[in-house]
Write an enzyme that holds these catalytic residues in place. Structure first.
Site, PDB file in Angstrom:
ATOM      1  N   CYS A 294      38.090  52.911  49.094  1.00 31.71           N
ATOM      2  CA  CYS A 294      38.160  52.567  47.622  1.00 31.71           C
ATOM      3  C   CYS A 294      36.722  52.139  47.301  1.00 31.71           C
ATOM      4  O   CYS A 294      36.206  51.257  47.934  1.00 31.71           O
ATOM      5  CB  CYS A 294      38.950  51.493  47.853  1.00 31.71           C
TER       6      CYS A 294
ATOM      7  N   VAL B 156      49.867  46.938  45.387  1.00 29.82           N
ATOM      8  CA  VAL B 156      49.168  46.273  46.251  1.00 29.82           C
ATOM      9  C   VAL B 156      47.683  46.982  46.443  1.00 29.82           C
ATOM     10  O   VAL B 156      47.812  48.229  46.431  1.00 29.82           O
ATOM     11  CB  VAL B 156      49.835  46.279  47.886  1.00 29.82           C
TER      12      VAL B 156
ATOM     13  N   TYR C 152      38.916  57.414  36.976  1.00 24.84           N
ATOM     14  CA  TYR C 152      40.360  57.348  37.154  1.00 24.84           C
ATOM     15  C   TYR C 152      41.372  57.767  35.906  1.00 24.84           C
ATOM     16  O   TYR C 152      42.117  58.411  36.173  1.00 24.84           O
ATOM     17  CB  TYR C 152      40.642  55.827  37.654  1.00 24.84           C
TER      18      TYR C 152
END
Length: 305
Positions: A41, A111, A176
């Site tokens: 990430c 999450v 993204y």
């Protein structure tokens, strides 16, 4: 997703702060806090890199989750041959979602990583990467081995903030917005803005070594984590293919310059990066095949000195 198929990022839920003087209720002391991160990430990797650059490895523990995320979220899995995540050393949890529920039993959002966990109160302090980076940079100097490094110097803060705003919207999050778009209109809007900003950065870096001049700052850290993923993942997987970073000579040399700084490469795992993206998004890559390439020479001299 928005009404026209555009990706919309969730707002981080936990926003408490660690402070050097403890005035926030969370004093910056060695051994109290733990980072949960993913090496795949880019948001979590910001925190991993700043922890490394500031010399906080002994003061703040860190656990890496498995690169493959499924409908249950980020998992703690040890024993995979490669690329491997780690077991949770604090509670023996199987999923990072357990940290969220332990902090707020009513939590029902997505999450995310990174997570800064407080071992004394047994709760999440913060899960917003930009704020965690600021805390690591400024609040833990008393327990850092490199306290002299300041990635957010006062004389450059306005410039850093302005750079961050544009780069976040169109580049960091722009990839993204392109990759997760579910309409042609939303995709083209995101890709156009992305490459406008990349060309702007290409011009900016013609006259300065780093984004603000001759000093590496938070703005460089935040941009780098997108750039190292761009050609291996975003070009193909997210259809950000108008150009590659290697096709932009200033930006490519700048990326190598940062990557070759002491300690930086230690925080980057291309195995985790490629495994996560290609094996975690079945609507984009239903076969979950992870490509072997591209072959990139990260050690090629950058000539930026």
């Amino acid at each position: 997703m928005g009404a026209k198929g555009e990706f919309q990022r969730q707002t981080s839920a936990f926003r408490d702060r660690v402070t050097a003087d403890g005035s926030s209720g969370f004093p910056a002391v060695a051994g109290r806090y733990h980072l949960y991160v993913s090496l795949a990430c880019p948001w979590a990797s910001r925190a991993v890199l700043v922890r490394k650059l500031k010399g906080l490895e002994d003061a703040i523990g860190m656990t890496v989750v498995d690169p493959e995320r499924d409908e249950r979220g980020w998992a703690f899995r040890a024993g995979r041959v490669t690329p491997a995540g780690q077991a949770d050393p604090l509670h023996g949890w199987s999923y990072l979602s357990e940290a969220y529920v332990a902090t707020d039993p009513e939590f029902d959002g997505r999450v995310t990583v990174p997570v800064l966990w407080d071992t004394e109160t047994n709760r999440i302090v913060n899960n917003e990467s930009s704020e965690i980076v600021r805390m690591l940079n400024a609040e833990f100097d008393a327990v850092a081995t490199n306290p002299g490094l300041d990635l957010y110097p006062e004389d450059l803060r306005d410039e850093i903030d302005a750079l961050n705003d544009r780069i976040y919207d169109t580049v960091n999050n722009g990839v993204y917005r392109a990759g997760f778009a579910t309409s042609q209109e939303a995709y083209e809007e995101a890709v156009t803005a992305l490459f406008e900003s990349l060309e702007w950065l290409e011009g900016l870096l013609a006259d300065r070594r780093y984004l603000t001049g001759d000093r590496i700052t938070e703005a460089d850290v935040r941009l780098l984590m997108t750039l190292v993923r761009f050609d291996p993942v975003y070009v193909g997987h997210f259809k950000c293919n108008l150009k590659r970073i290697v096709d932009l000579p200033n930006l490519w040399a700048y990326t190598r310059d940062l990557y070759q700084q002491p300690g930086v490469a230690d925080t980057v795992s291309f195995d985790h990066i490629k495994t996560h993206y290609y094996a975690t998004h079945p609507t984009i890559n239903p076969t979950r095949i992870v490509p072997l390439g591209p072959v990139i020479d990260w050690d090629e001299p950058h000539g930026r000195g």
